[in-house]
Design an enzyme around this catalytic site. Sequence first.
Site, mmCIF file in Angstrom:
data_model
loop_
_atom_site.group_PDB
_atom_site.id
_atom_site.type_symbol
_atom_site.label_atom_id
_atom_site.label_comp_id
_atom_site.label_asym_id
_atom_site.label_seq_id
_atom_site.Cartn_x
_atom_site.Cartn_y
_atom_site.Cartn_z
ATOM 1 N N PRO A 148 0.824 -1.208 0.000
ATOM 2 C CA PRO A 148 0.000 0.000 0.000
ATOM 3 C C PRO A 148 0.859 1.260 0.000
ATOM 4 O O PRO A 148 1.858 1.353 0.705
ATOM 5 C CB PRO A 148 -0.803 -0.136 1.297
ATOM 6 C CG PRO A 148 -0.890 -1.611 1.522
ATOM 7 C CD PRO A 148 0.427 -2.149 1.054
ATOM 8 N N GLU A 149 0.440 2.216 -0.819
ATOM 9 C CA GLU A 149 1.155 3.478 -0.928
ATOM 10 C C GLU A 149 0.316 4.593 -0.295
ATOM 11 O O GLU A 149 -0.672 4.318 0.384
ATOM 12 C CB GLU A 149 1.477 3.749 -2.400
ATOM 13 C CG GLU A 149 2.300 2.628 -3.029
ATOM 14 C CD GLU A 149 2.608 2.848 -4.499
ATOM 15 O OE1 GLU A 149 2.700 4.018 -4.933
ATOM 16 O OE2 GLU A 149 2.744 1.848 -5.236
ATOM 17 N N ARG B 7 1.201 -11.959 5.382
ATOM 18 C CA ARG B 7 2.609 -12.149 5.034
ATOM 19 C C ARG B 7 3.598 -11.637 6.089
ATOM 20 O O ARG B 7 4.807 -11.723 5.896
ATOM 21 C CB ARG B 7 2.904 -11.490 3.681
ATOM 22 C CG ARG B 7 2.093 -12.117 2.541
ATOM 23 C CD ARG B 7 2.566 -11.674 1.192
ATOM 24 N NE ARG B 7 3.937 -12.106 0.922
ATOM 25 C CZ ARG B 7 4.597 -11.824 -0.198
ATOM 26 N NH1 ARG B 7 4.013 -11.110 -1.147
ATOM 27 N NH2 ARG B 7 5.830 -12.236 -0.367
#
Length: 273
Positions: free
Chosen positions: A9-10, A113
């Site tokens: 995510p940015e 993750r």
Amino acid sequence: MVRHDGVMPELPEVESVRRQLDVRLRGRLVRAVTVDPQARFGAVEKVTGHRIQGVGRRGKYLLAPLDGGLELVMHLGMTGSFRFRDADRWHPDAYVRATFELDDSVMDFRDVRRFGRLTVVTAGDYSGIATLDRLGPEPLSHDFDPAAFHRDLARSRMAVKPALLTQRLVAGVGNIYADEALWRARINPRARRLSRVRTDRLWQAIREVLAEAIEREGTTFRDYRMVNGQPGRNGDFLIAYGQAGRPCPRDGTPLRRIVLGGRGTTYCPRCQR
């Protein structure tokens, strides 16, 4: 063939999460915290007994100041997300890495993750988090000055796209929005010397693509979800990122994918000179 590399995510995705978290967490008292013992978090239990004053953002980090001079720093990693539930409802989930019992609900931090990070610091002291401590200016703020951007980019020895990804020229721009901004500004991602005119075009393009993506609540390919569980809507508007082989909307040339600085990069070989 459309291809998407592993996506973190940015700024637009993190800002969309921030807005929803702020509504749910502002003023809430943290009664207890449970952390996965295998999670590499930093003293998250210190938030117990403190009240959350709000949720801010710096680059890709979420920042929640607490009463008593502490601050909870949160990074989503690649697959991190927050979910709220009633205290009397529990659903076993092997991917929940931390649980915050609040005075009105329970918040789970879920991360498949395990790249997400949670830590508690003295408010404003990010010296122990190098990537946060060295961030460049916020791209949608007055601190993102075009003259300084041109100067700093000229000093860099890197190609323009890897330079953007360092987070030191500008905060929050990752692989997706670097590709999009470079396409919009007609700049080759491998370029190393940019005129002031071209740098100004890139400065404007960065601001535009980020603002538009925030309005659409970010880009979802697979993992990213907002606090309400909904995906972002920006994926349908991407022109460059992940679109290799498709015709460039400007000139019809098939977009080309290369690996630059270890990251998949898509651009138009004709109009991005």
